[in-house]
Design an enzyme around this catalytic site. Structure first.
Site, PDB file in Angstrom:
ATOM      1  N   ILE A  94       0.851  -1.199   0.000  1.00 42.48           N
ATOM      2  CA  ILE A  94       0.000   0.000   0.000  1.00 42.48           C
ATOM      3  C   ILE A  94       0.886   1.248   0.000  1.00 42.48           C
ATOM      4  O   ILE A  94       1.733   1.407   0.880  1.00 42.48           O
ATOM      5  CB  ILE A  94      -0.939  -0.007   1.230  1.00 42.48           C
ATOM      6  CG1 ILE A  94      -1.844  -1.241   1.201  1.00 42.48           C
ATOM      7  CG2 ILE A  94      -1.774   1.261   1.290  1.00 42.48           C
ATOM      8  CD1 ILE A  94      -2.745  -1.356  -0.027  1.00 42.48           C
ATOM      9  N   HIS A 110      -3.432 -11.788   7.301  1.00 42.75           N
ATOM     10  CA  HIS A 110      -2.293 -12.580   6.828  1.00 42.75           C
ATOM     11  C   HIS A 110      -2.509 -14.024   7.263  1.00 42.75           C
ATOM     12  O   HIS A 110      -2.863 -14.275   8.421  1.00 42.75           O
ATOM     13  CB  HIS A 110      -0.995 -12.017   7.414  1.00 42.75           C
ATOM     14  CG  HIS A 110       0.215 -12.705   6.874  1.00 42.75           C
ATOM     15  ND1 HIS A 110       0.705 -12.451   5.614  1.00 42.75           N
ATOM     16  CD2 HIS A 110       0.990 -13.679   7.397  1.00 42.75           C
ATOM     17  CE1 HIS A 110       1.746 -13.237   5.393  1.00 42.75           C
ATOM     18  NE2 HIS A 110       1.942 -13.987   6.466  1.00 42.75           N
TER      19      HIS A 110
END
Ligand code: GRF
Length: 200
Positions: A94, A110
């Site tokens: 990002i 994750h």
């Protein structure tokens, strides 16, 4: 949700099949003030785009140059009144422009127990293969805030699953997916509620 009721608008960023996106969309369908308002994808043909279409949620395909060196799509996110970003299987880092525009308002899931098995290249089957090769006894999920480094921001929540002796990476992936589906939507809701970001 009524047209003029206060709302928190979520954008889901995803690149893959979108099973987590589907669970998140389902979870918030009847929610009083949280709404999935946009799906952002970087891969034409990804399953998540069909899900967005089926659910009648606006969706865009983003391209690399504009994301990393242009306006990072900040204007389009503003157009959809986005307050909060959920990464659900989104593989690009990002950019700072987006992190600064949404401080503390971007979270990621994750498929392992961070800080182990994270970082660049640690995605999808690579994660589960590494965990199995290392003969770990357990793995799980980590939901965390997103900062400028891969898989690095403050951890919000973890859940674990046991790894049996003969488990393959595919079997582990399935166990982890179940945990993701079970916990991710609820944790997203908890984080948003705790941040008190309803616009009035
Ligand atoms: C999930 O395992 C997520 O943790 C990872 O990518 C996968 C996405 O799966 N980052 P899906 O597209 O939601 O099915």
């Amino acid at each position: 949700m009524q047209e003029n009721s206060p709302a928190v608008h979520i954008a889901i960023f995803a690149s893959g099949a979108g099973s987590n996106a589907q669970k998140i969309i389902d979870h918030f369908k009847q929610h009083a003030f949280i709404k999935v308002s946009l799906v952002v994808c970087n891969k034409a043909g990804a399953g998540v785009l069909s899900i967005a279409e089926k659910e009648k949620i606006p969706h865009i395909i983003i391209e690399k140059e504009r994301f990393f060196r242009g306006d990072a799509y900040v204007e389009i996110l503003a157009l959809h009144k986005i307050d909060f970003i959920v990464l659900a299987g989104f593989l690009w880092k990002i950019p700072s422009a987006l992190i600064q525009r949404f401080p503390g308002k971007i979270i990621n899931i994750h498929p392992a127990l961070l800080p182990k098995y994270g970082g660049k290249g640690m995605f999808g089957h690579h994660v589960h293969e590494a965990v199995i090769v290392a003969k770990e006894k357990e793995s799980g999920i980590t939901i965390h805030y997103v900062d400028e480094l891969y898989d690095h921001g403050k951890i919000i929540f973890q859940a674990t699953c046991t790894i049996e002796k003969n488990d393959t990476p595919e079997m582990l992936a399935q166990k982890v997916h179940l945990l993701e589906h079970r916990f991710f939507p609820k944790i997203i809701e908890e984080v948003i509620v705790s941040q008190n970001i309803v616009k009035r």
